[in-house]
Design an enzyme around this catalytic site. Structure first.
Site, PDB file in Angstrom:
ATOM      1  N   ASP A 155       5.654   0.843  -9.325  1.00 38.65           N
ATOM      2  CA  ASP A 155       4.850   0.604  -8.131  1.00 38.65           C
ATOM      3  C   ASP A 155       3.389   0.948  -8.412  1.00 38.65           C
ATOM      4  OD1 ASP A 155       4.225  -0.025  -5.517  1.00 38.65           O
ATOM      5  OD2 ASP A 155       5.783   1.253  -4.651  1.00 38.65           O
TER       6      ASP A 155
ATOM      7  N   ASP B 214       2.880  -5.525  -0.311  1.00 41.61           N
ATOM      8  CA  ASP B 214       3.322  -5.047   1.006  1.00 41.61           C
ATOM      9  C   ASP B 214       2.903  -6.025   2.104  1.00 41.61           C
ATOM     10  OD1 ASP B 214       4.326  -2.895  -0.330  1.00 41.61           O
ATOM     11  OD2 ASP B 214       2.629  -1.592   0.088  1.00 41.61           O
TER      12      ASP B 214
ATOM     13  N   GLU C  42      -1.767  -1.374  -9.810  1.00 38.52           N
ATOM     14  CA  GLU C  42      -3.215  -1.583  -9.711  1.00 38.52           C
ATOM     15  C   GLU C  42      -3.717  -0.294  -9.047  1.00 38.52           C
ATOM     16  OE1 GLU C  42      -1.335  -1.655  -6.728  1.00 38.52           O
ATOM     17  OE2 GLU C  42      -0.971  -3.652  -7.493  1.00 38.52           O
TER      18      GLU C  42
END
Length: 810
Positions: A394, A477, A397
């Site tokens: 996860d 998300d 970035e």
């Protein structure tokens, strides 16, 4: 810039102009590297994405006329205007593929590269947001590190030309013509700097800085922020599959995911304990709903030790036993790990003591090999040693910085906020490459630890070349509403057309309800209790059935099948129907996965892959091919309920579909045969997502199973769709190790000869440990007649023993 002189070397053409030097190097007869510099020498930097052995020794010729220099391989020509150095790219026959403006299309503008200096006086501000732990540093000073260049590569694209690629973004754009796109990494962006054109070529840009694409009022070009020189590859197809193959020749073959990774994956934000994980799997087994994996999202660690790669002993008291229990239930576990560590946990302290953290003293430096090695050591000791099966990397970035506030910043402001934060800690020329190196470390670490378990890495960020590291990208998300679902279809197609094959999303959307922050913007406050959300979720899951990874995930509301009703209710039954369909299609899907690795195929295909000459497909942003057979048409609007369970009256239970020209199509649900080249209304009640099969297709259907490796005595069904010749290569191997790299796999070529009305199953090629010597097959011939299956004319049972077999239909 005028050409002064040129020189043909053994492996390249060197052109000196009045404003710099251009180097043209053939890597294959279809891949041409072009470099342009204002310096005295070309950069010696090693590419992070291009394989070191990608360059082959290729025959090429150079000749000139009064106006142009012509560089030629057997497949591609580049004509260089002597007065302006403008390039025109053609195929071997002289047909123009692409061209630069006549005045020239390459520009380099010097820029000072500023980097931050961190020392003992640096102030660190730790915080936590919805998107996880954050640590921001205030640099003591900034210094000019070097001079580099903004690069600008211009084109004059044709009016009837469609462009795809650049990765997965959030705007729902398919054909990039007439648009612009900003290429930097953030939660809902995954950058792959590859453009693919319906004219039959691609452009691969070897840059890791912020990039911009424009085809609008500002011009038609690709711009990069910080590079030592311009460096790109022109790739000739002309078919998209050939362009993808060349891309993977350059950047690396896609690894083969284990078979279980193509089954159903259950996730949510979040399962909190060992007991809960096992109980969810048991409930799936009890209900006889297929499942292959469950996901442990963030905070497997103890307390506030964000990013610690180990199990909390209170909630996971015996992780080794937990994994035995999960494996005994024939399921797998994927665990979330983060590149960010803070609060002085053991992993964090060890990284800090070694000096392997970036300037915020929380994010490990994935650009350093020794830091990647330590990160893997920690992950192995804390998690992998207990036999977990897959990684969820996860926040890859790690410096996205705009997930705050009530109002979503404007696109240009988001670009500024995110890239400025990234440039604090990373070299400005490499801010897009973090996930590429992070994935490399996980892959190489696991491969060195064991060859018996294939690397699976679900990661939020991507870059060119990442396909060789066992990664699957997901789109971040996203929010639960119909508009988002519609946009995601095009986003995924543009990602996969680049040559990076595995993409997925959070089925049902991550944020389901609406809260104060701009990104928490779902339409369903009551979650799965809202009949409107149940409808959206079912439609999203129908679409997800035909994605490379089939995974449900999100926050605000549970996602398990029984949260949407009970057996006998339409939402529950439809969810189960499509999960079971996914499992029946596993022989088809896993074969295609084999093609991805061995033949550079693409599983999720924008229609231009297969119907490039049908102009009506160029803008089909809500339809796609899943492998060679299936035309998938997701339903993207409510027909039964709006939010708050308000019933919709009088809504049509149909959607418009376009059936591409040049073939007949079969309605998968009714077997009705329909001519291509027409727009039509298709039945789309809740239980039905419009799904069509191309004539000539051979589709292997497996038995009803509960997990991907379940042994069944039921036969393999081959559905053959009449109308034209066709073929399918059935691929099989051991399912979860790297023996396939040693040639331990089998293929069976199956051919349908339409005029002769016969099926030819060729001799099996290859073998692997555990391979069954014979197969029981049921062959179902589908021809659009009403007696299509019940008649003995249409169905045959045979035993295949590995030798050629011919089945003649009368």
């Amino acid at each position: 810039m005028e050409v002064i002189r040129y020189e043909q070397k053994e492996d390249h053409l060197l052109i000196e102009s009045t404003n710099g030097v251009i180097k043209i190097t053939p890597y294959t007869s279809s891949i041409i590297r072009i470099r342009y510099t204002l310096e005295k020498e070309f950069s010696l930097k090693e590419s992070l994405m291009v394989e070191q052995d990608a360059q082959e020794l290729v025959d090429f010729s150079v000749h000139e006329t009064d106006s142009v220099i012509v560089f030629s391989t057997s497949n591609v020509q580049i004509q260089i205007n002597k007065q302006t150095s403008a390039f025109t790219y053609t195929d071997s026959s002289g047909q123009i593929l692409a061209k630069e403006p006549e005045r020239g299309g390459k520009t380099l503008v010097p820029v000072e590269v500023v980097t931050s200096v961190f020392d003992q006086h640096t102030e660190i501000q730790n915080s936590q947001s919805v998107d996880g732990a954050r640590a921001k540093a205030i640099p003591s000073k900034q210094v000019v590190d070097r001079t580099a260049y903004h690069t600008k590569l211009e084109f004059e694209w044709s009016d009837d030309e469609a462009l795809y690629g650049l990765g997965s973004h959030e705007e729902g754009i398919l054909n990039l013509r007439g648009t612009h796109q900003y290429l930097y990494q953030q939660n809902m962006k995954a950058v792959v700097p590859v453009l693919v054109s319906t004219k039959g070529y691609g452009v691969v840009v070897d840059s890791y800085s912020l990039m911009k694409f424009h085809d609008d009022m500002y011009g038609s070009y690709i711009w990069t922020d910080v590079d030592s020189e311009m460096d790109y590859y022109f790739v000739y197809g002309p078919n998209f599959d050939q362009i993808v193959s060349s891309y993977r020749h350059l950047t690396g073959k896609a690894t083969l995911l284990p078979k279980w990774a193509f089954g159903y994956v259950q996730s949510k934000e979040r399962y909190k304990s060992q007991e809960e994980l096992v109980s969810i799997i048991k409930e799936y087994r009890k209900r006889q709903v297929p499942l292959d994996a469950i996901v442990l999202d963030w905070q497997s660690w103890t307390g506030n030790l964000w990013g610690q790669k180990s199990f909390d002993p209170e909630r996971f008291p015996n992780p080794t036993q937990m994994m035995h229990n999960i494996h005994d239930l024939n399921a797998k576990l994927m665990v979330s790990i983060w590149p960010i560590m803070n609060n002085d946990g053991p992993n964090h302290v060890e990284m800090k003591q070694k000096g392997y953290l970036l300037g915020n003293q929380a994010t490990y430096d994935a650009f350093r090999e020794e830091a990647r090695n330590l990160y893997w050591k920690q992950a192995n000791e804390g998690l992998f040693s207990h036999s977990i099966d897959a990684w969820w990397c996860d926040c890859t970035e790690p410096f996205e910085a705009d997930w705050t506030g009530k109002v979503k910043p404007e696109p240009e402001e988001r670009l500024r906020i995110n890239t400025e934060e990234s440039k604090k800690y990373l070299d400005p020329g490499f801010i897009n490459a973090y996930s590429l190196l992070h994935s490399k470390g996980i892959y190489e670490g696991q491969r060195q630890t064991t060859e018996t378990k294939r690397v699976v890495n679900l990661t939020r960020s991507t870059y060119a070349g990442q396909q060789k590291y066992g990664t699957i990208a997901w789109s971040g998300d996203i929010t639960a509403n119909w508009e988002t679902m519609r946009k995601q279809i095009a986003d995924g197609l543009n990602f996969c057309v680049t040559g990076v094959p595995y993409w997925t999303l959070d089925i049902g959307g991550f944020f389901v309800s609406k809260k104060d922050q701009w990104f928490w913007n779902g339409d369903y406050q009551d979650g799965c209790e809202d009949l409107g959300y149940r409808e959206l979720y079912v439609r999203w899951l129908q679409y997800g059935t035909f994605l490379p990874m089939f995974r449900s995930h999100g926050t605000d509301t549970p996602r398990e099948v029984w949260r949407f009703g009970e057996p006998g209710t339409m939402f529950y039954d439809t969810i189960v129907k499509f999960i079971k369909l996914r499992y029946r299609l596993l022989p088809y899907i896993y074969s295609i996965a084999g093609w991805v690795t061995h033949q550079d195929y693409t599983m999720m295909r924008t229609l231009a892959f297969d119907f490039r000459n049908d102009l009506k497909t160029h803008n089909s942003k809500d339809q796609f091919m899943f492998g060679p057979a299936f035309l998938v048409n997701p339903v993207t609007e409510a027909m039964y309920y709006s939010n708050k369970s308000v019933e919709i009256e009088g809504a049509s239970k149909k959607r418009m579909v376009y059936l591409p020209f040049g073939t007949d199509w079969y309605d998968f649900w009714t077997n009705e045969r329909i001519s291509g080249g027409q727009q039509m209304e298709a039945a789309a009640d809740l239980e039905t997502m419009p799904l069509y099969v191309r004539s000539g297709s051979i589709v292997p259907f497996g038995p009803d199973i509960q997990y991907s490796t379940e042994e069944s005595t039921d036969p393999l069904e081959l559905k053959v769709y009449k109308g034209e010749d066709g073929s399918f290569t059935l691929y099989e191997d051991e399912g979860d190790n790297y023996n396939y790299e040693k040639g331990e796999f089998s293929t069976i070529l199956i051919r349908w000869e339409d005029e002769e009305n016969r099926l030819v199953i060729e001799k099996r090629q290859g073998s692997f440990h555990g391979m069954k010597s014979t197969k029981e097959l049921v062959i179902t011939l589908i021809n659009g007649r009403e007696d299509r299956i019940s008649s003995s004319y249409n169905q045959r049972k045979v035993i295949y023993n590995g030798e050629q077999m011919i089945i003649q239909f009368s």
